[in-house]
Design a protein around this motif. Structure first.
Motif, short mmCIF file in Angstrom:
data_model
loop_
_atom_site.label_atom_id
_atom_site.label_comp_id
_atom_site.label_asym_id
_atom_site.label_seq_id
_atom_site.Cartn_x
_atom_site.Cartn_y
_atom_site.Cartn_z
N GLY A 126 -10.56 13.19 -15.19
CA GLY A 126 -11.15 12.10 -14.41
C GLY A 126 -10.10 11.34 -13.62
N LEU A 127 -8.95 11.09 -14.25
CA LEU A 127 -7.86 10.39 -13.57
C LEU A 127 -7.39 11.19 -12.36
CD1 LEU A 127 -5.49 8.34 -13.29
CD2 LEU A 127 -4.24 9.78 -14.89
N CYS A 128 -7.14 12.47 -12.54
CA CYS A 128 -6.60 13.30 -11.45
C CYS A 128 -7.57 13.36 -10.28
CB CYS A 128 -6.29 14.71 -11.96
SG CYS A 128 -4.87 14.78 -13.06
N LEU A 129 -8.85 13.57 -10.55
CA LEU A 129 -9.83 13.64 -9.47
C LEU A 129 -9.96 12.30 -8.78
CD1 LEU A 129 -11.77 15.55 -8.06
CD2 LEU A 129 -13.54 14.91 -9.71
N SER A 130 -9.94 11.23 -9.57
CA SER A 130 -10.06 9.88 -9.01
C SER A 130 -8.86 9.54 -8.13
CB SER A 130 -10.17 8.86 -10.14
OG SER A 130 -10.07 7.55 -9.65
N VAL A 131 -7.66 9.76 -8.65
CA VAL A 131 -6.45 9.41 -7.91
C VAL A 131 -6.30 10.27 -6.67
CG1 VAL A 131 -3.92 9.41 -8.01
CG2 VAL A 131 -5.24 8.51 -9.92
N LEU A 132 -6.62 11.56 -6.77
CA LEU A 132 -6.49 12.44 -5.61
C LEU A 132 -7.43 12.02 -4.49
CD1 LEU A 132 -4.88 14.89 -4.72
CD2 LEU A 132 -6.74 16.34 -5.55
N GLY A 133 -8.67 11.66 -4.85
CA GLY A 133 -9.61 11.18 -3.84
C GLY A 133 -9.17 9.86 -3.24
N ALA A 134 -8.71 8.94 -4.12
CA ALA A 134 -8.26 7.64 -3.64
C ALA A 134 -7.01 7.76 -2.79
CB ALA A 134 -8.00 6.71 -4.83
N TYR A 135 -6.16 8.74 -3.09
CA TYR A 135 -4.92 8.92 -2.35
C TYR A 135 -5.19 9.17 -0.87
CZ TYR A 135 0.03 10.14 -1.80
OH TYR A 135 1.34 10.15 -1.42
N VAL A 136 -6.21 9.99 -0.59
CA VAL A 136 -6.56 10.28 0.80
C VAL A 136 -7.04 9.00 1.49
CG1 VAL A 136 -8.07 11.61 2.31
CG2 VAL A 136 -7.17 12.65 0.22
N SER A 137 -7.94 8.27 0.82
CA SER A 137 -8.48 7.05 1.41
C SER A 137 -7.39 6.02 1.67
CB SER A 137 -9.53 6.44 0.47
OG SER A 137 -10.65 7.27 0.39
N SER A 192 0.83 -1.21 0.00
CA SER A 192 0.00 0.00 0.00
C SER A 192 0.86 1.26 0.00
CB SER A 192 -0.92 0.01 1.23
OG SER A 192 -1.79 -1.11 1.20
N VAL A 193 1.98 1.22 0.71
CA VAL A 193 2.90 2.36 0.74
C VAL A 193 3.49 2.61 -0.65
CG1 VAL A 193 5.17 3.10 1.56
CG2 VAL A 193 3.50 2.21 3.19
N VAL A 194 3.97 1.54 -1.29
CA VAL A 194 4.54 1.67 -2.63
C VAL A 194 3.46 2.13 -3.61
CG1 VAL A 194 5.59 0.41 -4.56
CG2 VAL A 194 6.34 -0.05 -2.22
N ALA A 195 2.24 1.60 -3.45
CA ALA A 195 1.14 2.00 -4.32
C ALA A 195 0.84 3.48 -4.17
CB ALA A 195 -0.10 1.18 -4.01
N GLN A 196 0.94 4.01 -2.95
CA GLN A 196 0.71 5.43 -2.73
C GLN A 196 1.67 6.28 -3.55
OE1 GLN A 196 -2.31 5.90 -1.52
NE2 GLN A 196 -1.64 7.41 -0.04
N VAL A 197 2.95 5.90 -3.53
CA VAL A 197 3.94 6.65 -4.33
C VAL A 197 3.62 6.51 -5.81
CG1 VAL A 197 6.40 6.98 -4.78
CG2 VAL A 197 5.67 6.17 -2.54
N GLY A 198 3.17 5.31 -6.22
CA GLY A 198 2.80 5.11 -7.62
C GLY A 198 1.61 5.96 -8.02
N TYR A 199 0.59 6.03 -7.16
CA TYR A 199 -0.58 6.86 -7.45
C TYR A 199 -0.17 8.32 -7.63
CZ TYR A 199 -3.59 3.01 -5.83
OH TYR A 199 -4.22 1.81 -5.67
N ALA A 200 0.63 8.81 -6.70
CA ALA A 200 1.04 10.22 -6.75
C ALA A 200 1.90 10.49 -7.98
CB ALA A 200 1.81 10.58 -5.48
N THR A 201 2.76 9.52 -8.34
CA THR A 201 3.60 9.68 -9.53
C THR A 201 2.73 9.78 -10.78
OG1 THR A 201 5.40 8.43 -8.50
CG2 THR A 201 5.42 8.61 -10.91
N LEU A 202 1.72 8.91 -10.87
CA LEU A 202 0.81 8.94 -12.01
C LEU A 202 0.04 10.26 -12.05
CD1 LEU A 202 -0.50 7.47 -14.40
CD2 LEU A 202 -2.11 6.41 -12.79
N PHE A 203 -0.38 10.74 -10.89
CA PHE A 203 -1.11 12.00 -10.80
C PHE A 203 -0.27 13.16 -11.34
CE2 PHE A 203 -1.92 15.91 -8.38
CZ PHE A 203 -3.26 16.13 -8.67
N PHE A 204 0.97 13.29 -10.85
CA PHE A 204 1.79 14.43 -11.26
C PHE A 204 2.33 14.27 -12.67
CE2 PHE A 204 1.86 15.20 -6.64
CZ PHE A 204 1.50 16.54 -6.65
N ASN A 205 2.52 13.03 -13.13
CA ASN A 205 2.90 12.83 -14.54
C ASN A 205 1.78 13.30 -15.47
OD1 ASN A 205 5.33 11.73 -13.82
ND2 ASN A 205 4.80 9.61 -14.32
N THR A 206 0.53 13.05 -15.03
CA THR A 206 -0.62 13.50 -15.83
C THR A 206 -0.73 15.02 -15.81
OG1 THR A 206 -1.79 11.44 -15.33
CG2 THR A 206 -3.11 13.29 -16.13
#
Length: 491
Positions: free
Chosen positions: A290-301, A101-115
């Motif tokens: 849609g990706l950014c809003l989705s990932v940002l919301g999921a990142y908090v959860s 989950s920790v590694v996934a968090q970094v992956g989510y954030a990386t995908l968010f900022f790459n987008t």
């Protein structure tokens, strides 16, 4: 009394289905076209989805069956592993799920900022440290919010779920009726130009299929609250196949818009690039929003949830009790602090090494596999011998009895357990060895707090089976470090 009971059994069939879809469809589907095309042609992709469909459905049913047979185990997915295979194996599974989950968090954030970087150049791939600083600030800001006991509101869950599903459905409709061509889809259908056999290609996509299915066991978590117990099975099937249709549609239709080589060279948010090729820039911007809003919301959860495994292990006294400490607001701030600090450590490591989103996905998936494979093994033990393995604690019984299971039902459980266990082993085999060895290396630091907790309680540390697993972890860690140092293994 009746009011309490009605609330406890208030989750209906479609709420359970929504839970599965909401928890399973995440950031992974937005990068799926590139991920799949980087290793497989259309024919191998379709075979891979058949294998993943059967395998992941069996995994989902493993958790559902265990929830039915062991209803008293409510400390997360790792609880089944602990009950069936002992404290250390349970700890390793929980530790692996936490690190995944920790590694996934970094992956989510990386995908968010790459987008975002596609539209705001300061966050582009040419400015890695800008993104690293932004990811760090985001993680610590969320920690500050979570430490105050604030939880994501239901309206945010609705918005982020809609943000995920609307662009995906729009992508499917537009690519199917506007951009898809049969000639392009069948071009090099079996990937002869890649130089890989069909099975090598199928092997290559396995971890990506698991990544996009993480959370499919969601309905079993709420089985005790289901209005009708049979709805859990129905929801698992409906939710699973709904997600499967979305995943297969996205990956299949993409091959009819761009060639495999073109898809493989797309950025992480590849779904946006495919739709942009169909309808122009607005399509890419629509998917990206849609990706950014989705990932940002999921990142908090997920930052809130990723601390849960170590909180539960602290409550179960597999880690120091202080780890599960809560503040006046009821937030497990120590576990949140540890998780956020670990996220920060991985941000530094990954960005120093210019680690790609692809690598983060595969490493996180290997860590998630630990509770999957061991839970399947526990179900096999229940079906064959009626109980799990002995624990180091003499005289302590963790594998408590549950509802009576008939011979026919038990035989069905055995078949499901066999399929899930073989599928999980196949995933380990299919993975790049470097991720398996790095997974072992990631488990190694957990030995320190685990052994320390055992010694402080003056309890037996390992039994014979656990010593064998510890030896495998140590050997795997040494092999991984040596391989990376000598260049025999590469990411």
């Amino acid at each position: 009394m009746s009011d309490t009971k009605s609330r406890a059994h208030s989750v209906n069939l479609w709420s359970l289905v929504a839970l599965i879809i909401g928890s399973t469809v995440g950031a992974g589907i937005f990068s799926l076209p590139q991920n799949i095309a980087s290793v497989a042609a259309p024919g191998a992709m379709l075979i891979g989805w058949v294998i993943a469909g059967v395998g992941m459905l069996s995994v989902a049913f493993v958790f559902q069956i265990l929830a039915h047979r062991k209803p008293h185990l409510d400390s997360g997915v790792y609880a089944y592993v602990r009950a069936g295979l002992g404290d250390f194996i349970g700890f390793a599974a929980g530790w692996g799920y936490w690190l995944g989950s920790v590694v996934a968090q970094v992956g989510y954030a990386t995908l968010f900022f790459n987008t975002v970087g596609h539209y705001v150049p300061i966050f582009s791939a040419d400015h890695q440290w800008t993104s690293a600083i932004a990811v760090s600030l985001l993680s610590w800001a969320i920690f500050a919010v979570l430490a105050r006991g604030v939880r994501q509101a239901s309206v945010m869950n609705f918005i982020t779920t809609a943000a995920k599903l609307l662009p995906i459905l729009a992508f499917i409709v537009l690519t199917a009726f506007v951009g898809f061509t049969w000639d392009k889809f069948t071009l090099d259908f079996w990937g002869d130009s890649t130089g890989l056999t069909v099975m090598q290609q199928v092997q290559g996509i396995m971890l990506f299929t698991v990544w996009v299915f993480i959370g499919v066991e969601g309905a079993s978590v709420y089985s005790a609250n289901a209005r009708i117990r049979a709805d859990v099975s129905r929801a698992t099937i409906i939710g699973f196949f709904s997600v499967l249709v979305l995943l297969v549609a996205v990956s299949t239709l993409s091959y009819g818009v761009l060639t495999q080589e073109e898809l493989a060279n797309l950025p992480d948010n590849s779904m946006a690039s495919v739709l942009e090729a169909v309808v122009g820039p607005w399509g890419g911007a629509f998917i990206s929003f849609g990706l950014c809003l989705s990932v940002l919301g999921a990142y908090v959860s997920w930052q809130m949830l990723c601390a849960e495994p170590i909180v539960m292990m602290s409550v179960d006294e597999l880690l120091p009790r202080a780890v599960g400490k809560t503040n006046a607001a009821g937030a497990p701030w120590v576990a949140q602090l540890i998780s956020t600090a670990t996220i920060q450590l991985f941000i530094i490591i990954f960005y120093l090494n210019e680690t790609s989103y692809l690598v983060m996905v595969q490493l996180a998936t290997i860590m998630y596999l630990l509770p999957y494979i061991f839970s399947a093994l526990y179900l096999l033990l229940l079906a064959v011998r009626g109980q799990g393995l002995a624990h180091p604690h003499a005289g302590t019984k963790f594998d408590l009895s549950g509802p009576e299971v008939g011979a026919g039902e038990n035989r069905r459980h055995l078949y499901i357990g066999v399929i899930a266990f073989i599928y999980s082993l196949w995933l380990i085999y299919a993975a790049n060895p470097v991720y398996v060895l790095l997974g072992a290396l990631a488990v190694l630091p957990g030995l320190l707090p685990y052994v320390g907790t055992r010694l402080a309680k003056k309890e037996k540390v390992f039994n014979a089976f656990e010593w064998f697993i510890v030896a495998l972890v140590i050997v795997g860690s040494i092999a991984g470090l040596w391989g990376l140092k000598t260049g025999a293994l590469t990411l």
